[in-house]
Write an enzyme that holds these catalytic residues in place. Sequence first.
Site, PDB file in Angstrom:
ATOM      1  N   LYS A   1       7.561  -5.542 -13.025  1.00 40.44           N
ATOM      2  CA  LYS A   1       8.105  -5.610 -11.869  1.00 40.44           C
ATOM      3  C   LYS A   1       7.466  -6.255 -10.566  1.00 40.44           C
ATOM      4  O   LYS A   1       5.950  -6.447 -10.708  1.00 40.44           O
ATOM      5  CB  LYS A   1       8.291  -4.228 -11.002  1.00 40.44           C
ATOM      6  CG  LYS A   1       7.278  -3.520 -10.951  1.00 40.44           C
ATOM      7  CD  LYS A   1       7.527  -1.910 -10.136  1.00 40.44           C
ATOM      8  CE  LYS A   1       6.039  -1.484  -9.779  1.00 40.44           C
ATOM      9  NZ  LYS A   1       6.168  -0.285  -9.525  1.00 40.44           N
TER      10      LYS A   1
ATOM     11  N   LYS B   1       2.976  -5.624  -5.285  1.00 40.88           N
ATOM     12  CA  LYS B   1       1.603  -6.067  -4.496  1.00 40.88           C
ATOM     13  C   LYS B   1       0.224  -5.711  -5.284  1.00 40.88           C
ATOM     14  O   LYS B   1      -0.710  -6.550  -5.178  1.00 40.88           O
ATOM     15  CB  LYS B   1       1.484  -5.566  -3.259  1.00 40.88           C
ATOM     16  CG  LYS B   1       2.234  -6.364  -2.239  1.00 40.88           C
ATOM     17  CD  LYS B   1       1.385  -7.451  -1.735  1.00 40.88           C
ATOM     18  CE  LYS B   1       0.511  -7.361  -0.768  1.00 40.88           C
ATOM     19  NZ  LYS B   1      -0.552  -8.489  -0.586  1.00 40.88           N
TER      20      LYS B   1
ATOM     21  N   LYS C   1      -1.602   3.873 -13.292  1.00 38.25           N
ATOM     22  CA  LYS C   1      -2.628   3.322 -12.103  1.00 38.25           C
ATOM     23  C   LYS C   1      -3.995   3.955 -12.788  1.00 38.25           C
ATOM     24  O   LYS C   1      -4.936   3.469 -12.075  1.00 38.25           O
ATOM     25  CB  LYS C   1      -2.211   3.957 -10.821  1.00 38.25           C
ATOM     26  CG  LYS C   1      -0.730   3.318 -10.172  1.00 38.25           C
ATOM     27  CD  LYS C   1      -0.786   3.745  -8.840  1.00 38.25           C
ATOM     28  CE  LYS C   1       0.351   2.816  -8.215  1.00 38.25           C
ATOM     29  NZ  LYS C   1       1.033   3.408  -7.156  1.00 38.25           N
TER      30      LYS C   1
HETATM   31  P1  TYM Z   1       6.260   1.696  -2.448  1.00 40.50           P
HETATM   32  O1  TYM Z   1       5.660   1.703  -1.166  1.00 40.50           O
HETATM   33  O2  TYM Z   1       5.634   1.431  -3.950  1.00 40.50           O
HETATM   34  O3  TYM Z   1       7.656   1.197  -2.392  1.00 40.50           O
HETATM   35  C1  TYM Z   1       8.404   1.180  -1.522  1.00 40.50           C
HETATM   36  C2  TYM Z   1      10.028   0.908  -1.891  1.00 40.50           C
HETATM   37  O4  TYM Z   1      10.173  -0.171  -2.551  1.00 40.50           O
HETATM   38  C3  TYM Z   1      10.795   0.049  -3.627  1.00 40.50           C
HETATM   39  N1  TYM Z   1      10.162  -0.999  -4.780  1.00 40.50           N
HETATM   40  C4  TYM Z   1      10.993  -2.005  -5.419  1.00 40.50           C
HETATM   41  N2  TYM Z   1      12.363  -2.010  -5.775  1.00 40.50           N
HETATM   42  C5  TYM Z   1      12.725  -2.861  -6.510  1.00 40.50           C
HETATM   43  N3  TYM Z   1      12.105  -4.002  -6.970  1.00 40.50           N
HETATM   44  C6  TYM Z   1      10.742  -3.952  -6.992  1.00 40.50           C
HETATM   45  N4  TYM Z   1      10.008  -4.890  -7.612  1.00 40.50           N
HETATM   46  C7  TYM Z   1      10.135  -2.826  -6.301  1.00 40.50           C
HETATM   47  N5  TYM Z   1       8.781  -2.637  -5.646  1.00 40.50           N
HETATM   48  C8  TYM Z   1       8.844  -1.553  -4.852  1.00 40.50           C
HETATM   49  C9  TYM Z   1      10.154   1.275  -4.471  1.00 40.50           C
HETATM   50  O5  TYM Z   1      11.116   1.832  -5.306  1.00 40.50           O
HETATM   51  C10 TYM Z   1      10.346   2.127  -3.136  1.00 40.50           C
HETATM   52  O6  TYM Z   1      11.517   2.604  -2.953  1.00 40.50           O
HETATM   53  N6  TYM Z   1       5.831   6.587  -3.866  1.00 40.50           N
HETATM   54  C11 TYM Z   1       6.584   5.471  -3.057  1.00 40.50           C
HETATM   55  C12 TYM Z   1       6.440   5.986  -1.572  1.00 40.50           C
HETATM   56  C13 TYM Z   1       7.085   7.392  -1.193  1.00 40.50           C
HETATM   57  C14 TYM Z   1       8.216   7.877  -1.181  1.00 40.50           C
HETATM   58  C15 TYM Z   1       8.169   9.198  -0.732  1.00 40.50           C
HETATM   59  C16 TYM Z   1       9.532   7.147  -1.695  1.00 40.50           C
HETATM   60  C17 TYM Z   1       6.304   8.305  -0.839  1.00 40.50           C
HETATM   61  N7  TYM Z   1       6.901   9.460  -0.428  1.00 40.50           N
HETATM   62  C18 TYM Z   1       9.412  10.238  -0.584  1.00 40.50           C
HETATM   63  C19 TYM Z   1      10.593   7.970  -1.356  1.00 40.50           C
HETATM   64  C20 TYM Z   1      10.749   9.415  -0.970  1.00 40.50           C
HETATM   65  C21 TYM Z   1       5.966   4.324  -3.563  1.00 40.50           C
HETATM   66  O7  TYM Z   1       4.844   3.948  -3.517  1.00 40.50           O
HETATM   67  O8  TYM Z   1       6.639   3.223  -2.701  1.00 40.50           O
END
Ligand code: TYM
Length: 327
Positions: free
Chosen positions: A192, A195, A111
């Site tokens: 992957k 968005k 990023k």
């Molecule tokens: P975020 O908002 O990017 O994504 C939310 C969840 O979706 C999963 N995910 C995917 N799984 C499979 N294939 C994909 N292409 C794909 N894109 C997204 C992510 O693995 C995630 O589980 N940092 C985290 C948010 C967060 C969090 C936390 C997660 C903040 N605090 C505490 C767990 C525990 C994030 O940006 O997810």
Amino acid sequence: MSRVLSGLQPSGDLHLGNYLGALRNWVADQDAHDAFYCIVDLHALTLDVDPAELRTRTHDTALDLLAAGLDPDRCTLFVQGHVAEHARLAWLLECTATMGELRRMTQFKDKSAGKDSVRVGLFTYPVLQAADILLYDAERVPVGEDQRQHLELARELAIRFNHRYGPTLVVPEGSIPTIGARVMDLQHPERKMSKSVSSPLGTVLMLDEPDEILRKVKKAVTDTDNEVRYDPEAKPGVSNLLELLAVATGSTPATVAGSYQRYGDLKVAVAEALIELLRPVRERRAALAADSGTVPALLAKGAEKARAVASVTYARSAEAIGLLGPD
Ligand code: TYM
């Protein structure tokens, strides 16, 4: 009942990767576990976002999560920024983490690549994520594959904190699905689905209409050898489609591969399975839109339940680290 926590950014329309990698498991975990799910609005501030838009997205993400099947009577659904202890524990953990380990985080490297100005929050992002998890004594954290490194850091910080200051924090385990953990972009199957890297045709949204899903899946990039076979290295596009079909129908990619000879037939089957999988989500979301006035009260109740747990863990951590208590 064991404690589960996970989080999701209010970054706009949710996509199939979010649903298959995380949300469907969040829904499944509501009954057998004491589940806490947060919309991580503080994390969204690490990149440029319009203030009014952030507020709208945070609100609408709550509706999306309800549509996906979260039930506030069976889980605690809340907004991270409503619970002040997230930022407070993050500070204690920033004084536990090192620059070196944060510099190794691949999401930070991706990023920040090529930018002359990077927010400090983007660098410390995984520490705030560790605070999200550790505040709730979470034993299980259901996420997609891309969060593996962040989870490892949360574990490492809990272990280090406990080693320095005595047993205080629960060391969490990741829960990453065997299939669907890394849904790939339909147009660029080597990366992957996401968005942030804009690929509208390659990204199936959770609320896409059936004809949109069919159009995107039919246009999915495959390869020229015309053999339906599960081989993620050599055939990433076809293998991604097989994984989607397997996960939508409760099978395995190798098994579903045996049923198709031609890419065209496979694509129609994938599209149909995804349309059926997402149909109830889309229908619930349409019904909820008419009833969105209930969201603020529902989130206030979630924050209250979350605060009751978070305040205890924070007080325990602050005392362990040597902060003089207020009373
Ligand atoms: P975020 O908002 O990017 O994504 C939310 C969840 O979706 C999963 N995910 C995917 N799984 C499979 N294939 C994909 N292409 C794909 N894109 C997204 C992510 O693995 C995630 O589980 N940092 C985290 C948010 C967060 C969090 C936390 C997660 C903040 N605090 C505490 C767990 C525990 C994030 O940006 O997810």
